[in-house]
Design a protein around this motif. Structure first.
Motif, short mmCIF file in Angstrom:
data_model
loop_
_atom_site.label_atom_id
_atom_site.label_comp_id
_atom_site.label_asym_id
_atom_site.label_seq_id
_atom_site.Cartn_x
_atom_site.Cartn_y
_atom_site.Cartn_z
N TYR A 116 0.84 -1.20 0.00
CA TYR A 116 0.00 0.00 0.00
C TYR A 116 0.88 1.26 0.00
CZ TYR A 116 -3.98 -3.09 0.64
OH TYR A 116 -4.92 -4.07 0.46
N ARG A 156 0.10 -5.41 10.45
CA ARG A 156 -0.48 -5.40 11.80
C ARG A 156 0.48 -6.11 12.75
NH1 ARG A 156 -6.93 -6.76 12.29
NH2 ARG A 156 -7.37 -6.77 10.07
N PHE A 192 -1.77 1.42 14.68
CA PHE A 192 -2.05 1.97 16.00
C PHE A 192 -0.97 1.64 17.04
CE2 PHE A 192 -6.01 2.11 13.77
CZ PHE A 192 -6.63 3.25 14.23
N ARG A 219 -6.32 -2.96 15.40
CA ARG A 219 -7.06 -2.27 14.35
C ARG A 219 -6.20 -2.16 13.10
NH1 ARG A 219 -10.62 2.85 16.68
NH2 ARG A 219 -11.95 1.48 17.92
N PRO A 220 -6.79 -2.42 11.95
CA PRO A 220 -5.99 -2.29 10.72
C PRO A 220 -5.67 -0.83 10.44
CG PRO A 220 -8.30 -2.67 10.20
CD PRO A 220 -8.18 -2.77 11.68
N TRP A 232 -5.95 1.06 7.95
CA TRP A 232 -6.58 1.71 6.79
C TRP A 232 -6.69 3.20 7.09
CZ3 TRP A 232 -6.89 -1.22 2.62
CH2 TRP A 232 -7.08 -2.61 2.77
N PRO A 272 -8.88 5.67 6.50
CA PRO A 272 -10.04 6.29 7.15
C PRO A 272 -10.26 5.82 8.59
CG PRO A 272 -10.68 5.14 5.11
CD PRO A 272 -9.25 4.85 5.34
N ILE A 273 -9.76 4.64 8.92
CA ILE A 273 -9.92 4.16 10.30
C ILE A 273 -9.01 4.98 11.22
CG2 ILE A 273 -9.62 2.15 11.83
CD1 ILE A 273 -12.04 2.02 9.86
N SER A 286 -10.39 8.66 11.27
CA SER A 286 -11.62 8.76 12.05
C SER A 286 -11.33 8.68 13.54
CB SER A 286 -12.58 7.65 11.61
OG SER A 286 -13.72 7.65 12.43
N PRO A 341 -5.43 10.54 1.35
CA PRO A 341 -5.04 9.56 2.38
C PRO A 341 -3.96 10.15 3.30
CG PRO A 341 -4.05 8.97 0.28
CD PRO A 341 -4.90 10.20 0.02
N PHE A 372 -1.42 6.27 13.77
CA PHE A 372 -2.31 6.96 14.71
C PHE A 372 -1.56 8.08 15.44
CE2 PHE A 372 -4.15 6.96 19.11
CZ PHE A 372 -5.38 7.51 18.80
N PHE A 428 -17.14 5.25 11.54
CA PHE A 428 -16.71 5.04 10.15
C PHE A 428 -16.60 3.54 9.93
CE2 PHE A 428 -14.39 4.84 6.30
CZ PHE A 428 -14.68 6.03 5.64
N LEU A 442 -15.73 0.38 7.14
CA LEU A 442 -14.96 0.14 5.92
C LEU A 442 -14.90 -1.36 5.65
CD1 LEU A 442 -12.88 1.46 3.89
CD2 LEU A 442 -11.15 1.01 5.60
N ALA A 446 -14.34 2.58 13.25
CA ALA A 446 -13.79 3.52 14.23
C ALA A 446 -14.86 4.51 14.64
CB ALA A 446 -12.60 4.28 13.65
N HIS A 452 -6.71 4.08 24.50
CA HIS A 452 -5.51 3.73 23.73
C HIS A 452 -4.42 4.79 23.92
CE1 HIS A 452 -3.46 1.46 20.58
NE2 HIS A 452 -3.14 2.60 20.01
#
Lengths: 388, 394
Positions: A16, A88, A117, A126-127, A129, A131-132, A135, A157, A192, B237, B239, B305, B318
Motif C-alpha cells: 500500500y 499489523r 495503532f 485495528r488495521p 486503513w 479512514p480508520i 476517524s 489519504p 495513529f 466510520f 470500511l 472507528a 488507547h
C-alpha cells in the motif's frame, strides 16, 4: 559518495502506501532499495500512485509463507542497513521477518515497523486503513464542524502520507545515531500517533481552551477564507498576521477597519456571530470583480491570495516547474507519465529519481544472482517451487 | 540516550512550518534555541497552538535589523550545527544571514530554508501561507469536488507536511556530514510539500481518467466506506475492503438478507445501488450505540472507528495506555495535554526537555553561555537589541 544515503541498502517489505512511499524517499536520496512483494504482488498495483511510491527501486517476489522464501529474505536482511515493514502487529513474526529474528541475523540493522495503532494498547489490532486512523483521531468530525453537523470525509489519504514523512525522518535519525554509536535498533512508527501530532493544535487540551465551531467548509475566519469573484470563481485570501490585515484595509480604501472593534481577534480569533457579519461584508465586496482581477489587485498590494484550481493545472504551474517538481517517466503501456519530483533540495548531495517502478518480480534474477550468488539452476528451482 | 544528543540548532522560524521541524529535532535530543523577533512569534497568539510546535526549545529574542543583534546571531550560529529559517525568500539576504554569508563563519553548517514557494520561480518572494497552497495545488478542489465549491482543510495540511520533510532533510544532511565532514544548504517549500502530500494524485499521462471523489460535506466514498450515525447520535466510520468483511458486516447488523439480494451480490452491483444500500445501512445503524457497534464489528474483523471529538482524545484508553499525550504545567494555562513524541526507538528515546518557552525566557541564559557578561546583557536590553520576558506569572 554524492547522495546522503549512498551506500545504504534497504529491504522494503512494505505494501500500500506508507512503507513503499518511505522506501522510495530513501531511494531517491541514494539508498539501494529492494522491494519484496508477495507472489500476487502489492495489492496497490494498478493504482496510479503505485508507480510513484515504488519508482527508483528494484522489485523481487518472495513467498514468505514458505520456509525457503523466508531463508532468502534472511539472506537479504543480513546484507541490509534498513528493513521496513508495515503490517499489523504479529504478522512479521509469522512471516519470519520480525525484529527479534532480524536482529539475530544482523545486529546493526535499523528495523522499522509501521503499524496503524502501535504495538500496545486496545486498538493495537485495528488495521491501519487510512479512514480508520483518520476517524479515530477525530479529524473527520472536526472537519465536519461538530455541533449538529455530521463528520466530513477527507479524500486525501493523509495518515499514509504523513506517516511516510515521519518514518523517513525517523529511519534516517536512527541511521545517524548508528553512525555515532555503532548500534542498530528498532524504530516503531504508528500512523495513529503520527496523526495525533498532525492534528495537535486542535487536540491540545487545557481548561481555558477556546474551541471555535467550524461553521463553514470554505473557512470561518473572515480574513482567512475562500471567497468568490463576480465570475463565480474561488480564491483564498490569507491575511495571516496583523500587518496583512492593515495592508488589506488600506488597499481596499477602508481605513476605518483599522480601528473597527469587529476586527479584534484578527486574524484567527474573530468569533461568531461577528465573523459571519464580516464574511457577508467581504463576500459582497468581492462579488464586484472577477477572481483574476482580485488576484491581480491583491498581489500588487502584497496581500496573500491564490486561486483555487484543480490539480491538473498544477502540472503547468510556473512555480512548480521552476522548482523542478514535475518529472517525466516512461512507463510501459502508459507512455510518458508526469509525476512529482524530489521534494527536498540539497546543495551538495542532490537526490534524484532513479527510474520507473519495477514490474512484478522484474529483478528476481538480478538480485538473486548479484546479491545472493544464486546459480541459474537454483533460480529455476525457486521459480518451479513458487518461492519467487 | 537520545539520537540527536549533542546537536545544536539555531531556530529562526515562526508560525508552524519551521518551528515544527526544529521541534522534531529537539524531541530527538537536539539543543534548540528559538530566536524570536521583538514582537514574538505571531503564532504565540494562538493559545495552545504555539506549544505544539515549540516544546523543548529555549527562547531568546533580538532585533536582527540591528548590527549588534547580528553579532549575537553570528556567535550563536558559530556554535550551532543546524540553522533553520522560514522567512520570505530574500529576507535573509537583506539581513546578511543568507547561506553564503553564514558559511563563511561556520563552514560545515547545515542551513535549512523552509520556504513558502521555493527559491526559484515567479512566486518565490510572495508570502507563503498554507491555504494558498491548498488552493493552488488542487487540494481544495479535490476535497470539494469538481465544479462545486472548493473546501478548506481545517488542518494546515501543508504547514505540517513541510516541516516533516524539512526535518528529514536536516537529518539526511547531518548523516552526510557525519560521513564526509561537509555541511550544505537544504531547501523545502510548502509548494513541494503540497505535491508530496498528493503524491498518488499528482500523476498525469495521456488518456488518464482522473477521478474526482470529493464533494461538499461528503460522508465517505460508498456505502461500505463511510460514516453512519448511531442511536446515541455519534458517528462511526465503517470500511469493508474485502468481500468477507461485507459479509460479516451484514451479519453483525442483522441484515443477512442483503447477502442474497441481487442488488448487492457483488462489488459492482453494490456500487450501482449505492444509494439504496446507504439508506438500508443508515436505518440499521440507528438501532444501537456507537460503542456497541464498534465492539460488535471489531470482533468480526470489520474495520470500524468511532469519530472522536478533539477533547475526548487525550482521555482515550488507547492514548492513555500508550502515553501518547504529554502532560505538563504551563504558566496561566495550567495543566496542558499535548501530543507526545512519535517515533519509538528500542535502544534510545526521544525527550521533551522542557515546556514551550515564554517569549524571551532564556535570553539572558543563552547570552551568558555565549560569553556575554551581565553588564553587557543589561546594556543590550536597555538598547533594545535583545528582549527578555517581562511578564510575571504566578
Amino acid at each position: 559518495m554524492d547522495q546522503a544515503l549512498s551506500g545504504f541498502k534497504v529491504i522494503d517489505f512494505g505494501h500500500y502506501i506508507p512503507g513503499p512511499y518511505t522506501a522510495m524517499m530513501l531511494a531517491e536520496q541514494g539508498a539501494e532499495v529492494i522491494k519484496v512483494e508477495r507472489p500476487g504482488g502489492d495489492p496497490y498495483r494498478g493504482e496510479p500512485g503505485f508507480m510513484v511510491f515504488n519508482r527508483s527501486k528494484k522489485g523481487i517476489t518472495l513467498d514468505l509463507k514458505k520456509e525457503e522464501g523466508q531463508r532468502i529474505a534472511h539472506e537479504l536482511i543480513k546484507q541490509a542497513d534498513v528493513v521496513i515493514a508495515n503490517y499489523r502487529p504479529g504478522v512479521t513474526e509469522r512471516l519470519g521477518i520480525g525484529y527479534d529474528r532480524a536482529r539475530e541475523l544482523n545486529p546493526n540493522l535499523v528495523y522499522c515497523s509501521i503499524t496503524g495503532f502501535g504495538e500496545e494498547g486496545p486498538y493495537r489490532d485495528r488495521p491501519g486503513w487510512d479512514p480508520i486512523v483518520a476517524s479515530t483521531v477525530g479529524i473527520y468530525v472536526e472537519q465536519g464542524g461538530r455541533e449538529d453537523n455530521p463528520p466530513t470525509y477527507l479524500v486525501l489519504p493523509l495518515p499514509s502520507y504523513y506517516t511516510a514523512f515521519m518514518t523517513s525522518f525517523s529511519i534516517t535519525t536512527a541511521l545517524l545515531a548508528r553512525e555515532m554509536t555503532g548500534k542498530g535498533q528498532k524504530v516503531d512508527i504508528s500512523m495513529f500517533k503520527t496523526m495525533i501530532t498532525v492534528a495537535g493544535s486542535m487536540l491540545v487540551d487545557f481548561e481555558e481552551k477556546i474551541r471555535i465551531p467550524y461553521s463553514n467548509p470554505q473557512g470561518q475566519a473572515p480574513v482567512y477564507k475562500l471567497y468568490q469573484g463576480s465570475d463565480g470563481k474561488w480564491f483564498f485570501m490569507a491575511l495571516g498576521n496583523l500587518t496583512f490585515v492593515s495592508k488589506f484595509a488600506l488597499a481596499m480604501g477602508h481605513d476605518e477597519w483599522l480601528v473597527d472593534p469587529r476586527f479584534e481577534g484578527a486574524p484567527f480569533l474573530i468569533l461568531p456571530p461577528i465573523n459571519l457579519e464580516l464574511i457577508e461584508m467581504f463576500s459582497e465586496i468581492f462579488s464586484t470583480r472577477t477572481r483574476d482581477e482580485w488576484i491581480e489587485f491583491l498581489r500588487a498590494e502584497d496581500i496573500p491570495c491564490a486561486p483555487a484550481l484543480p490539480i491538473e493545472n498544477y502540472f503547468d504551474d510556473p512555480q512548480v516547474l521552476a522548482n523542478e517538481m514535475v518529472v517525466e517517466i516512461e512507463e510501459p503501456g502508459l507512455g510518458s507519465v508526469r509525476e512529482m519530483g524530489v521534494s527536498i533540495n540539497f546543495s551538495r548531495t542532490p537526490g534524484g529519481v532513479k527510474g520507473r517502478s519495477p514490474k512484478i518480480g522484474e529483478h528476481n534474477e538480478e538480485v538473486l544472482t548479484e546479491l545472493l550468488d544464486c546459480s541459474a539452476q537454483e533460480i529455476t528451482g525457486l521459480k518451479k517451487r513458487e518461492i519467487i | 540516550m537520545h539520537p540527536l544528543d549533542g546537536i545544536k540548532v539555531a531556530d529562526f522560524t515562526t508560525m508552524i512550518n519551521g518551528p515544527f521541524a526544529a521541534m522534531m529535532l529537539a524531541e530527538m535530543g537536539a539543543d534548540v534555541i528559538k530566536v524570536e523577533p521583538p514582537d514574538g512569534d505571531p503564532w504565540r497568539s494562538v493559545a495552545g497552538g504555539f506549544i505544539c510546535y515549540n516544546r523543548g526549545k529555549r527562547s531568546i529574542s533580538m532585533d536582527l535589523k540591528k548590527d549588534e543583534a547580528k553579532e549575537i546571531a553570528f556567535a550563536l550560529i558559530a556554535e550551532s550545527d543546524v540553522l533553520v529559517e522560514n522567512a520570505r525568500w530574500g529576507v535573509w539576504h537583506r539581513l546578511g544571514l543568507d547561506y553564503e554569508s553564514v558559511v563563511k563563519i561556520k563552514p560545515d553548517i547545515i542551513y535549512l530554508s523552509s520556504l513558502g514557494h521555493g527559491s526559484k520561480g515567479p512566486y518565490s518572494s510572495l508570502p507563503g501561507y498554507d491555504p494558498l497552497l491548498q488552493a493552488r495545488s488542487g487540494q481544495m478542489v479535490g476535497q470539494g469536488g469538481i465544479d462545486k465549491p472548493p473546501v478548506y482543510h481545517q488542518i494546515a495540511i501543508n504547514d505540517l507536511a513541510c516541516p516533516m520533510l524539512a526535518a528529514y532533510g536536516v537529518v539526511l544532511a547531518l548523516l552526510s556530514r557525519a560521513r564526509t565532514g561537509k555541511g550544505q544548504r537544504v531547501e523545502i517549500s510548502l509548494t513541494n510539500a503540497s505535491i508530496a502530500l498528493q503524491a498518488g494524485e499528482f500523476v498525469d499521462y495521456a488518456g488518464m481518467e482522473r477521478k474526482y471523489l470529493g464533494g461538499s460535506n461528503i460522508q465517505g466514498l460508498s456505502a461500505t466506506h463511510r460514516h453512519y450515525q448511531t442511536k446515541d447520535d455519534r458517528y462511526i466510520f465503517v470500511l469493508c475492503p474485502y468481500e468477507r468483511q461485507w459479509q460479516s458486516l451484514c451479519q453483525v447488523i442483522g441484515l443477512e438478507e442483503l447477502l442474497s439480494d441481487p442488488r448487492f451480490e457483488n462489488f459492482e452491483k453494490r456500487a450501482e445501488n449505492d444509494e439504496s444500500l446507504v439508506e438500508l445501512l443508515s436505518e440499521a445503524f440507528k438501532t444501537r450505540t456507537a460503542d456497541e457497534w464498534v465492539a460488535g464489528l471489531e470482533e468480526e474483523d470489520v474495520p470500524v472507528a468511532l469519530g472522536q471529538m478533539a477533547e475526548e482524545l487525550p482521555y482515550d484508553q488507547h492514548c492513555l495506555e500508550n502515553k501518547i499525550f504529554d502532560e505538563r504545567e504551563y504558566p496561566v494555562m495550567g495543566n496542558v495535554r499535548a501530543p507526545g513524541i512519535v517515533p519509538l526507538f528500542s535502544e534510545m528515546s526521544g525527550i521533551i526537555r522542557r515546556r514551550a518557552p515564554l517569549f524571551g525566557e532564556h535570553t539572558e541564559e543563552v547570552l551568558a553561555e555565549l560569553g556575554y557578561t551581565s553588564e553587557r546583557i543589561s546594556e543590550l536590553k536597555d538598547n533594545k537589541i535583545v528582549y527578555v520576558n517581562e511578564e510575571e506569572f504566578e
